[in-house]
Each structure stands twice: as structure tokens, then as C-alpha cells.
Design a protein around this motif. Sequence first.
Motif, short mmCIF file in Angstrom:
data_model
loop_
_atom_site.label_atom_id
_atom_site.label_comp_id
_atom_site.label_asym_id
_atom_site.label_seq_id
_atom_site.Cartn_x
_atom_site.Cartn_y
_atom_site.Cartn_z
N GLY A 126 42.35 -29.19 106.18
CA GLY A 126 43.61 -28.48 106.31
C GLY A 126 43.63 -27.50 107.46
N THR A 127 42.47 -26.93 107.81
CA THR A 127 42.49 -25.83 108.77
C THR A 127 41.19 -25.73 109.54
OG1 THR A 127 43.01 -23.48 109.02
CG2 THR A 127 41.64 -24.10 107.12
N LEU A 128 41.22 -24.92 110.59
CA LEU A 128 40.04 -24.63 111.40
C LEU A 128 40.20 -23.26 112.04
CD1 LEU A 128 40.85 -24.86 114.68
CD2 LEU A 128 40.83 -27.29 114.15
N GLN A 129 39.07 -22.71 112.50
CA GLN A 129 39.09 -21.48 113.27
C GLN A 129 37.76 -21.32 113.98
OE1 GLN A 129 40.55 -19.38 115.26
NE2 GLN A 129 41.95 -18.75 113.60
N PHE A 130 37.79 -20.66 115.16
CA PHE A 130 36.58 -20.26 115.86
C PHE A 130 36.30 -18.80 115.55
CE2 PHE A 130 37.99 -23.93 118.22
CZ PHE A 130 36.80 -24.58 118.56
N VAL A 131 35.02 -18.47 115.34
CA VAL A 131 34.64 -17.09 115.06
C VAL A 131 34.77 -16.28 116.35
CG1 VAL A 131 32.85 -15.56 114.18
CG2 VAL A 131 33.01 -17.91 113.32
N PRO A 132 35.52 -15.18 116.32
CA PRO A 132 35.73 -14.40 117.55
C PRO A 132 34.47 -13.66 118.00
CG PRO A 132 37.40 -13.90 115.88
CD PRO A 132 36.32 -14.67 115.20
N ASP A 133 34.46 -13.28 119.26
CA ASP A 133 33.39 -12.42 119.77
C ASP A 133 33.34 -11.13 118.96
OD1 ASP A 133 32.86 -14.28 121.73
OD2 ASP A 133 34.02 -13.24 123.28
N GLY A 134 32.13 -10.62 118.76
CA GLY A 134 31.97 -9.38 118.02
C GLY A 134 31.68 -9.58 116.55
N PHE A 135 31.80 -10.82 116.06
CA PHE A 135 31.51 -11.14 114.67
C PHE A 135 30.23 -11.97 114.58
CE2 PHE A 135 35.97 -10.17 114.65
CZ PHE A 135 36.23 -9.64 113.39
N SER A 185 37.86 -7.22 111.31
CA SER A 185 36.77 -6.26 111.40
C SER A 185 36.68 -5.39 110.15
CB SER A 185 36.97 -5.37 112.62
OG SER A 185 36.04 -4.30 112.62
N GLY A 186 35.47 -5.09 109.75
CA GLY A 186 35.24 -4.22 108.60
C GLY A 186 35.69 -2.80 108.83
N VAL A 193 33.62 -4.27 105.39
CA VAL A 193 32.70 -5.19 106.05
C VAL A 193 33.51 -6.24 106.80
CG1 VAL A 193 30.86 -4.89 104.35
CG2 VAL A 193 32.55 -6.70 104.03
N ASP A 194 32.93 -6.83 107.85
CA ASP A 194 33.61 -7.90 108.55
C ASP A 194 33.95 -9.01 107.56
OD1 ASP A 194 33.33 -6.48 110.86
OD2 ASP A 194 31.79 -7.77 111.73
N SER A 195 35.17 -9.54 107.69
CA SER A 195 35.71 -10.40 106.64
C SER A 195 36.45 -11.60 107.21
CB SER A 195 36.67 -9.60 105.75
OG SER A 195 36.04 -8.48 105.18
N ASP A 210 33.93 -11.50 102.27
CA ASP A 210 32.87 -11.00 103.14
C ASP A 210 32.26 -12.20 103.86
OD1 ASP A 210 33.42 -8.70 101.72
OD2 ASP A 210 31.41 -8.50 100.85
N ILE A 211 31.72 -11.97 105.07
CA ILE A 211 31.08 -13.07 105.78
C ILE A 211 29.59 -12.81 105.94
CG2 ILE A 211 33.16 -13.75 107.01
CD1 ILE A 211 32.03 -12.32 109.50
N ASP A 212 28.83 -13.91 106.06
CA ASP A 212 27.38 -13.81 106.22
C ASP A 212 27.01 -13.82 107.71
OD1 ASP A 212 27.50 -16.47 107.11
OD2 ASP A 212 26.71 -17.31 105.25
N ALA A 213 25.74 -13.98 108.01
CA ALA A 213 25.25 -13.90 109.38
C ALA A 213 25.73 -15.04 110.26
CB ALA A 213 23.73 -13.87 109.38
N ASN A 214 26.32 -16.06 109.65
CA ASN A 214 26.86 -17.19 110.41
C ASN A 214 28.38 -17.22 110.43
OD1 ASN A 214 24.31 -18.47 111.08
ND2 ASN A 214 24.15 -18.95 108.90
N GLY A 215 29.01 -16.17 109.89
CA GLY A 215 30.47 -16.13 109.85
C GLY A 215 31.07 -16.95 108.73
#
Length: 301
Positions: A126-135, A185-186, A193-195, A210-215
Motif C-alpha cells: 500500500g505504501t512506501l517511504q524513505f527515511v529522512p536524513d537525521g533519523f 523528530s522526537g 523520541v524519533d517516531s 517509536d523507531i529502532d536503529a534501522n528506522g
Amino acid sequence: MTIDSAFAADYTCNDLGSAPGVPASYGGVTFLDANTLLLGGAANGASGAIYSMSVTRDLDGHIIGLGDATLFATAPNIDGGLAFGPDGVLFTTGYPTNTLIQIAPGADSPGKVIALSSLGIASSVGTLQFVPDGFDGAGGLKLASYNAGIFYDVSLTPDGAGFFDVSVNSSVFIGGGPEGLVYVSGSNTGFGVDSLMVSEYSTGQVGIWDIDANGNPVLGTRRTFLSGLTGAEGAVIDPVTGDFIFSTFGGGNRVLVVSGFEAPTQPPTGAIPEPSTWAMLILGFGAAGTVLRSRRRAMAA
């Protein structure tokens, strides 16, 4: 539509209504530049396409209006995912075909379409997204299956022809009928926390994870940000104000803007403002002129 009590004092929503010239039902949404929005129309069908339109901003930079749309590119079966990736390639998802569509810079039709079922991605995406810089996980591509409610971390490999092949790294069940993904951003009030924010078509809500170390979303952390929606669909962060913008598939086929978020210090991945325009807007000048889904069932009006 209701903003959850934990956020209601700090965030507000403005309904821009329907986008002039974009056929129902709406799909994914992203920015071509700081003053041009791209929006999927005629979603989930063979005539699906991406439309571009100018935006009008108020003195604080928030979008308050949409200009007349023009055809940007064909995108059969476009769904809730729409984002720019490496080398300026535009990526979108296809439903119910379970496809990943890629459009080259300057092209007006897909240059590559990948069938995802053979890669182990549950039908249909259904969807997609790229993790932005800074996350954490910046630059990574995420896909999510609407039907199965599964979130996928995937890798891209250049295919030598200007596009990319895909492989799956990991997956996690999030449910909800995911249709739009954005990273927040958190440091924003109430987040901590970054979300990851997810437009959930099936629940009529926007959830926060919440997101983990891989987004990727962390199980057990989901909270509700918005509820009482009909057709929550594509999603994007405004590169000027940080506003959360989302479209609806049905539900009046609308574009909505949620304000109260911090303005980004740089354009998120996927937004490619013209450099002069970006600089002007950062300085504060602004720019004017600037169901359950019935894909197979009866769609709610």
C-alpha cells in the motif's frame, strides 16, 4: 476527526478540501519543490496518475490553498506511497497489483515496475517511504502491505539502467491497513523520541510508533495521534514548516494539513526544493501562489 488528547493542545488541523483537477480517489502525496505538491489521482485503477499543483502559503509558511492540477506522470494503480529516492527517481506503490513503480527524472510514465509478490512481500503493498536524513536508518526504503499490515525494511541495488532492484531485509506486523508513512523528530511536543507516523486506512486513524536503529517501528509502542478519519491515505512532511500533510482515499477526497510540528532544518528526503526558494522560505518570507477501503467493496463517500 479528532486529535488525541495527548496532542490536542499543541497541534491543529486545516482541511484544504479537494485538489482542483485531481480525479478521485486520492493516493500518495509528496513535494516536487517547496511550492509544488504532487498527488496521486484515480488511485488503485489502470488510469492512476500523479498530478502536480502549486501551493499557496500564509505569512508563516503554512499551506492554505492548492492551485489547479496538471498531469505530471502516469502511474497505473498508484496507492498511498509516493516519494523521491536515489538519483531523483520517483517511487510509488501499486494496488492491488502489488508492485513498486519507478519513474525517472523528467519522465512522464513509469520506467520500471517490480512485481513484489515474488520477493516475499504480501499482497498487496500500500505504501512506501524513505527515511529522512537525521533519523536512524537514514536513506533506507520502507514498504508496507495494506492487506497484511506488514512493514518491510528493504534494500535497493542499482540495476545499471537508471533504476533499482529490491530485496527484503526484515519485516514486522503493524496492522491498521497502512497507507502513508512519515518520520517525525522526537523533539516535537508530545513525541519524546524519533517516531514513525502511519496513516491507517482500516482503523481511520493516524498512529505513532517509536523507531529502532534501522528506522523500523518498535512493537508495543504504538499511540494514536488522530482518529475519526475516513480514508486516511498518503502522507508527507512539509519541507518548509514541518507540517504533516495527508490525503484521503474517499472521505471527500481531501488534503489535510496538521500544524504544530517544528520546521525542519533541511529538506526531508523526497522533497527537492529549488535552492533559492528554500533559502527565501527559511528566512520567513513565505511564497504565495506559491471503506474499510472498498477497493474491492463499496467506497464510502
